[in-house]
Design a protein around this motif. Sequence first.
Motif, PDB file in Angstrom:
ATOM      1  N   ALA A 126       0.410  -2.087   0.556  1.00  0.00           N
ATOM      2  CA  ALA A 126      -0.624  -0.098  -0.227  1.00  0.00           C
ATOM      3  C   ALA A 126       0.882   1.483   0.086  1.00  0.00           C
ATOM      4  CB  ALA A 126      -0.776  -0.096   0.892  1.00  0.00           C
ATOM      5  N   CYS A 127       1.987   1.453   0.465  1.00  0.00           N
ATOM      6  CA  CYS A 127       2.856   2.431   0.891  1.00  0.00           C
ATOM      7  C   CYS A 127       3.373   3.026  -0.280  1.00  0.00           C
ATOM      8  CB  CYS A 127       3.786   1.855   1.894  1.00  0.00           C
ATOM      9  SG  CYS A 127       3.413   2.550   3.371  1.00  0.00           S
ATOM     10  N   LEU A 128       3.490   1.511  -1.571  1.00  0.00           N
ATOM     11  CA  LEU A 128       3.763   1.408  -2.604  1.00  0.00           C
ATOM     12  C   LEU A 128       3.484   2.184  -4.034  1.00  0.00           C
ATOM     13  CD1 LEU A 128       6.851  -1.628  -2.852  1.00  0.00           C
ATOM     14  CD2 LEU A 128       7.425   1.236  -2.482  1.00  0.00           C
TER      15      LEU A 128
ATOM     16  N   THR B 224      -0.996   6.419   5.436  1.00  0.00           N
ATOM     17  CA  THR B 224      -0.478   5.173   4.183  1.00  0.00           C
ATOM     18  C   THR B 224      -0.983   3.880   5.771  1.00  0.00           C
ATOM     19  OG1 THR B 224      -0.729   5.628   1.881  1.00  0.00           O
ATOM     20  CG2 THR B 224      -0.616   3.511   3.275  1.00  0.00           C
ATOM     21  N   MET B 225       0.474   3.915   5.609  1.00  0.00           N
ATOM     22  CA  MET B 225       1.401   2.633   6.889  1.00  0.00           C
ATOM     23  C   MET B 225       0.594   2.530   7.964  1.00  0.00           C
ATOM     24  SD  MET B 225       5.047   1.631   7.714  1.00  0.00           S
ATOM     25  CE  MET B 225       5.471   1.486   6.216  1.00  0.00           C
TER      26      MET B 225
ATOM     27  N   ILE C 191      14.255   4.904  -3.636  1.00  0.00           N
ATOM     28  CA  ILE C 191      13.353   5.763  -3.052  1.00  0.00           C
ATOM     29  C   ILE C 191      11.970   6.377  -3.192  1.00  0.00           C
ATOM     30  CG2 ILE C 191      14.377   7.797  -1.383  1.00  0.00           C
ATOM     31  CD1 ILE C 191      16.342   5.104  -1.551  1.00  0.00           C
ATOM     32  N   VAL C 192      11.063   5.757  -1.775  1.00  0.00           N
ATOM     33  CA  VAL C 192      10.153   6.708  -1.806  1.00  0.00           C
ATOM     34  C   VAL C 192      10.013   8.064  -1.095  1.00  0.00           C
ATOM     35  CG1 VAL C 192       7.791   6.749  -0.857  1.00  0.00           C
ATOM     36  CG2 VAL C 192       9.067   5.054  -2.350  1.00  0.00           C
ATOM     37  N   PRO C 193      10.842   9.002  -1.341  1.00  0.00           N
ATOM     38  CA  PRO C 193      10.470   9.700  -0.133  1.00  0.00           C
ATOM     39  C   PRO C 193       8.894  10.806   0.304  1.00  0.00           C
ATOM     40  CG  PRO C 193       9.475  10.853  -2.419  1.00  0.00           C
ATOM     41  CD  PRO C 193       9.980   9.383  -2.617  1.00  0.00           C
ATOM     42  N   ASN C 194       9.895  10.836   1.509  1.00  0.00           N
ATOM     43  CA  ASN C 194       8.501  11.847   2.490  1.00  0.00           C
ATOM     44  C   ASN C 194       7.952  10.625   3.486  1.00  0.00           C
ATOM     45  OD1 ASN C 194       6.632  13.351   4.197  1.00  0.00           O
ATOM     46  ND2 ASN C 194       6.143  14.193   2.133  1.00  0.00           N
TER      47      ASN C 194
END
Length: 392
Positions: free
Chosen positions: A94-96, A234-235, A223-226
Amino acid sequence: MDASSLPDVERSQRLQQIANEVVAPKAGEVDREARFPSESIAALREARLLGAAVPVELGGFGVGLTELAEMCRTLGASCASTGMVFAMHQIQLACLLRHGQGSSYIRDYLREVASRQLLIASVTSEVGIGGDMRSSIASVEPNDKAGFTLSKQASTISYGEHADDLLVTVRRAPDAPRNDQVLALLRRGEFELQKQGVWDTLGMRGTCSPAFQLHGRGTLGQIVPNFALAASATMVPYSHALWSSVWLGIASDAVSRAHSMVRAQARKTPGTVPPTASRLAEVTASLDGLRLIIQAFIAEFEALITQPNGGIETLTSMGFALRVNQLKVNTSETAVDIVTRVLPLCGIAGYRNDTPQSVGRHLRDVYSSILMIANDRILATNAQLLLVHKAT
């Protein structure tokens, strides 16, 4: 029939079949041997359910949080460890999905998750941060090949040795503050894990979550920023909704065992209500209340994310943080209470490990709920928030 055209009802039936025929029969063995539920995850992979949340256009089913929660409940009722592994994977996915699709690399990766049914593990814990997910010591170390390296001493990595890929929280740069974090996706072959100890626990033994020293590398597109936004929006809500659904599954199966016990007692004395029946009614009411709390939160969350702005203002607000934190505390404590109250209803049959009414594994597994982000830590956070939050 391809993945995108599989009806919801058929998915639900297939999942229940897997739970009945694969997950439940192996649950005792998984628990006794503290081993990864490999057969269960293989069956979920074959049914293409690891990529269930991936959008249809990327090859998945495009399911939302409501259906994922029901999957977690179904699996949790059969084997808590399997349910929790599935939940943790879906949280990372979900985060991605919600925060990583600005990167072409990650969008291509999501297609691969759906096609290859990759299993993703989370690396948010770290020695030295005291359980604070929003703080990191390890950082991204840029290199001269337009990529990065990282090293992290993780206090736990659930099913880390069995995952295809890892999603890791680290500081944005070596000179960044501890709370300036990003998510780094590490692919198999791009990381090494050195196990630090064993996973010999009271419950949730099949999650296989010892400490590891992690070394990894990747490209900047991974890399997923922020992470602050990803965590709030989400997480954290996904974690507390899906974890709670697993605990609901554990409690549901325990109550079902008590129900069968009380019915058996009633058959022995026709026309007489067993003294345990009123206690069964009470615990069933508590179970229904737990279910409604989870459903109400998920309905609120899904309504927010369908708003034009994705509900970001609310999802990142202090008031929502208080509610999502309280959800976790309430559901974990209620689930523990329900299973504890089931034990005397099942009597010695519930206390033994070799009967159909046994709830020993349920008790041991459900007690993990109050420790997964410790309730005391959550309540301390809420106490601080309440000092500055203006009630509406």
